[in-house]
Design an enzyme around this catalytic site. Sequence first.
Site, short mmCIF file in Angstrom:
data_model
loop_
_atom_site.label_atom_id
_atom_site.label_comp_id
_atom_site.label_asym_id
_atom_site.label_seq_id
_atom_site.Cartn_x
_atom_site.Cartn_y
_atom_site.Cartn_z
N TYR A 63 0.85 -1.20 0.00
CA TYR A 63 0.00 0.00 0.00
C TYR A 63 0.88 1.24 0.00
O TYR A 63 1.77 1.35 0.84
CB TYR A 63 -0.89 0.05 1.24
CG TYR A 63 -1.86 -1.09 1.44
CD1 TYR A 63 -2.17 -1.98 0.41
CD2 TYR A 63 -2.48 -1.29 2.67
CE1 TYR A 63 -3.06 -3.02 0.62
CE2 TYR A 63 -3.37 -2.34 2.88
CZ TYR A 63 -3.65 -3.20 1.85
OH TYR A 63 -4.53 -4.23 2.04
N LEU A 106 -17.17 -2.88 2.75
CA LEU A 106 -18.17 -2.00 2.14
C LEU A 106 -18.18 -2.14 0.62
O LEU A 106 -18.72 -1.28 -0.08
CB LEU A 106 -17.91 -0.55 2.55
CG LEU A 106 -18.09 -0.24 4.04
CD1 LEU A 106 -17.69 1.19 4.35
CD2 LEU A 106 -19.53 -0.49 4.46
N SER A 141 -15.86 -1.80 -1.62
CA SER A 141 -15.17 -0.65 -2.24
C SER A 141 -16.04 0.60 -2.29
O SER A 141 -15.89 1.44 -3.18
CB SER A 141 -14.70 -1.00 -3.66
OG SER A 141 -13.74 -2.03 -3.62
N GLY A 149 -24.01 3.38 -0.71
CA GLY A 149 -25.15 3.93 -1.44
C GLY A 149 -24.85 5.18 -2.24
O GLY A 149 -25.74 5.77 -2.84
N LYS A 150 -23.58 5.58 -2.26
CA LYS A 150 -23.27 6.84 -2.96
C LYS A 150 -23.12 6.65 -4.47
O LYS A 150 -23.04 7.63 -5.21
CB LYS A 150 -22.02 7.49 -2.38
CG LYS A 150 -20.73 6.70 -2.56
CD LYS A 150 -19.56 7.45 -1.91
CE LYS A 150 -18.26 6.68 -2.00
NZ LYS A 150 -17.15 7.41 -1.36
#
Length: 315
Positions: free
Chosen positions: A53, A214, A216, A221-222
């Site tokens: 990362y 979630l 990604s 819900g966005k």
Amino acid sequence: MEYKRLGETELKAPPIIFGGNVFGWTVNEKESFGLLDQLFDMGINMIDTADSYSHWAPGNKGGESETIIGKWMKERGNRDKMLIATKVGSNPGKEGRDISKDYILKAAEDSLQRLQTDYIDLYFTHWDDDRTPVEETLKAYQILIDQGKVRYIGASNISIERLEASLKASRNKNLPKYEVSQPEYSLMQREKFEGKLQKICHENNMGVTSYFSLASGFLTGKYSTEEDIEGRDREKFLQEYFNEKGKEVLKALKDVSDHHNISQAAVALRWIMQRPGITAPIASATKPEHLKSFKEAIRTELSSDEMDLLNKVSS
């Protein structure tokens, strides 16, 4: 806040573990420090990162997340109050994966330097290379444990067959045991954990920390349509979720979240927290206000009817 023991270790995880993949990618160093400060104040003291990362960001080489976490712990002087999980094996910036003895020993030293610490609480095999004997990998971890540089080990993204072979080698050859499994698990992806892996973890008293909890960001819900994700950093991860199942899951999430007056992200996290065999989900955030969903998930209890609904639409 209730903390859960990770497998048979002495480590106790908070209800949600923060995913450090955003540090040095979608969140710069200053913003990362702000998030880490807020998480620490909330009692979320476990960060999951990796040596790779955030190598995928333009100009990065890998290790940026560890570097930011290390700087933050050094400045705050709170290493002894944190639990740090990092990973090895993805060979950032290079072709192929590597969990050979020599590679692990070198990569561990590099991670320790970036994290500015003497030890790693939980060290994961990030990706399997399918060619290194499992005994060789475990012997490398044994050296690190004997040196006090690693406390416990875990496994992520390795096959059922290789995990079983590793656990057998641990039993029969007195080698370190994988104490924690880290599978992908969410309302949009249940198959990679439920069933065989879940059974193995239960039988071997392994802790489970799920990633992509979630999906990604899909479960927040966005994103309503595929057009919403065009050009976004997570576009390649999100494309597969825009189907009938995805629509049903989002509708159920909205119904449950409206009932509790909390975010959809909180419901998605809480569902994982209440699923059998899970110790704690891993979740990320890029803005301080996103952490509100963590607080909501921790304080909310979903009813059996709500769990049944979410189980049905996600199956």
